[in-house]
Design a protein around this motif. Structure first.
Motif, mmCIF file in Angstrom:
data_model
loop_
_atom_site.group_PDB
_atom_site.id
_atom_site.type_symbol
_atom_site.label_atom_id
_atom_site.label_comp_id
_atom_site.label_asym_id
_atom_site.label_seq_id
_atom_site.Cartn_x
_atom_site.Cartn_y
_atom_site.Cartn_z
ATOM 1 N N MET A 1 0.843 -1.180 0.000
ATOM 2 C CA MET A 1 0.000 0.000 0.000
ATOM 3 C C MET A 1 0.886 1.240 0.000
ATOM 4 S SD MET A 1 -3.052 0.914 -0.217
ATOM 5 C CE MET A 1 -4.631 0.780 0.497
ATOM 6 N N ALA A 2 0.485 2.236 -0.799
ATOM 7 C CA ALA A 2 1.270 3.469 -0.913
ATOM 8 C C ALA A 2 1.198 4.281 0.379
ATOM 9 C CB ALA A 2 0.754 4.296 -2.077
ATOM 10 N N ASP A 3 2.277 5.018 0.668
ATOM 11 C CA ASP A 3 2.311 5.906 1.825
ATOM 12 C C ASP A 3 1.680 7.253 1.521
ATOM 13 O OD1 ASP A 3 5.555 4.662 2.684
ATOM 14 O OD2 ASP A 3 3.618 4.108 3.532
ATOM 15 N N CYS A 4 1.544 7.545 0.218
ATOM 16 C CA CYS A 4 0.938 8.818 -0.135
ATOM 17 C C CYS A 4 0.220 8.693 -1.475
ATOM 18 C CB CYS A 4 1.966 9.939 -0.179
ATOM 19 S SG CYS A 4 3.132 9.845 -1.529
ATOM 20 N N THR A 5 -0.673 9.637 -1.690
ATOM 21 C CA THR A 5 -1.414 9.717 -2.942
ATOM 22 C C THR A 5 -1.208 11.105 -3.521
ATOM 23 O OG1 THR A 5 -3.092 8.193 -2.126
ATOM 24 C CG2 THR A 5 -3.719 9.599 -3.982
ATOM 25 N N ILE A 6 -0.986 11.175 -4.829
ATOM 26 C CA ILE A 6 -0.832 12.453 -5.514
ATOM 27 C C ILE A 6 -2.028 12.620 -6.436
ATOM 28 C CG2 ILE A 6 0.591 13.827 -7.075
ATOM 29 C CD1 ILE A 6 2.982 12.092 -6.135
ATOM 30 N N ARG A 7 -2.757 13.703 -6.216
ATOM 31 C CA ARG A 7 -3.921 13.992 -7.053
ATOM 32 C C ARG A 7 -3.675 15.300 -7.789
ATOM 33 N NH1 ARG A 7 -10.095 13.164 -5.633
ATOM 34 N NH2 ARG A 7 -9.130 11.140 -5.427
ATOM 35 N N ILE A 8 -3.727 15.230 -9.124
ATOM 36 C CA ILE A 8 -3.533 16.420 -9.944
ATOM 37 C C ILE A 8 -4.834 17.206 -9.974
ATOM 38 C CG2 ILE A 8 -2.932 17.267 -12.241
ATOM 39 C CD1 ILE A 8 -0.659 15.791 -10.706
ATOM 40 N N LYS A 9 -4.774 18.464 -9.566
ATOM 41 C CA LYS A 9 -5.950 19.319 -9.566
ATOM 42 C C LYS A 9 -6.082 19.998 -10.929
ATOM 43 C CE LYS A 9 -7.682 19.878 -5.936
ATOM 44 N NZ LYS A 9 -8.763 19.078 -5.287
ATOM 45 N N LYS A 10 -7.310 20.096 -11.416
ATOM 46 C CA LYS A 10 -7.541 20.740 -12.707
ATOM 47 C C LYS A 10 -7.116 22.204 -12.631
ATOM 48 C CE LYS A 10 -10.986 21.484 -16.292
ATOM 49 N NZ LYS A 10 -12.374 21.258 -16.708
ATOM 50 N N ASN A 11 -6.251 22.603 -13.531
ATOM 51 C CA ASN A 11 -5.765 23.987 -13.637
ATOM 52 C C ASN A 11 -5.154 24.491 -12.330
ATOM 53 O OD1 ASN A 11 -6.746 23.969 -16.266
ATOM 54 N ND2 ASN A 11 -8.715 24.792 -15.642
ATOM 55 N N GLY A 12 -4.529 23.588 -11.569
ATOM 56 C CA GLY A 12 -3.956 23.998 -10.294
ATOM 57 C C GLY A 12 -2.843 23.088 -9.837
ATOM 58 N N SER A 13 -2.763 22.946 -8.548
ATOM 59 C CA SER A 13 -1.648 22.275 -7.892
ATOM 60 C C SER A 13 -1.754 20.755 -7.985
ATOM 61 C CB SER A 13 -1.640 22.683 -6.418
ATOM 62 O OG SER A 13 -2.831 22.246 -5.796
ATOM 63 N N ALA A 14 -0.738 20.103 -7.438
ATOM 64 C CA ALA A 14 -0.763 18.663 -7.203
ATOM 65 C C ALA A 14 -0.967 18.483 -5.700
ATOM 66 C CB ALA A 14 0.536 18.012 -7.645
ATOM 67 N N MET A 15 -2.087 17.879 -5.319
ATOM 68 C CA MET A 15 -2.376 17.637 -3.915
ATOM 69 C C MET A 15 -1.751 16.298 -3.522
ATOM 70 S SD MET A 15 -5.999 17.216 -1.909
ATOM 71 C CE MET A 15 -6.247 15.498 -2.338
ATOM 72 N N VAL A 16 -0.891 16.339 -2.524
ATOM 73 C CA VAL A 16 -0.240 15.130 -2.040
ATOM 74 C C VAL A 16 -0.765 14.876 -0.635
ATOM 75 C CG1 VAL A 16 1.952 13.954 -1.678
ATOM 76 C CG2 VAL A 16 1.810 15.815 -3.351
ATOM 77 N N SER A 17 -1.251 13.667 -0.396
ATOM 78 C CA SER A 17 -1.772 13.353 0.935
ATOM 79 C C SER A 17 -1.143 12.070 1.446
ATOM 80 C CB SER A 17 -3.302 13.236 0.901
ATOM 81 O OG SER A 17 -3.700 12.235 -0.009
#
Ligand code: FES
Length: 69
Positions: free
Chosen positions: A1-17
């Motif tokens: 299982m990954a320790d983090c998830t990266i979600r690309i925001k539309k027209n914005g930042s990369a949210m890393v959780s």
């Protein structure tokens, strides 16, 4: 299982959780537990973190894998 998830925001930042470390160009670590928003537009005054400047900059991104902007 990954320790983090990266979600690309539309027209914005990369949210890393999750639990992770961001290192700057000199290797200085920023330990994150939770969420961080990384700048993708280059306009942030708080790089590597997003400060919302992408909105005024009119940043447009490719929000899906395989898209080209
Ligand atoms: S992505 Fe938000 S300031 Fe660059």
């Amino acid at each position: 299982m990954a320790d983090c998830t990266i979600r690309i925001k539309k027209n914005g930042s990369a949210m890393v959780s999750g639990s992770f470390v961001v290192e700057d160009v000199d290797g200085n670590p920023y330990t994150i537990e939770g969420e961080a928003f990384l700048c993708r537009c280059g306009a942030s005054q708080t790089k590597p973190f997003c400060d919302g400047s992408h909105k005024a900059a009119g940043f447009e991104s490719a929000p899906h894998v395989g898209d080209t902007a």
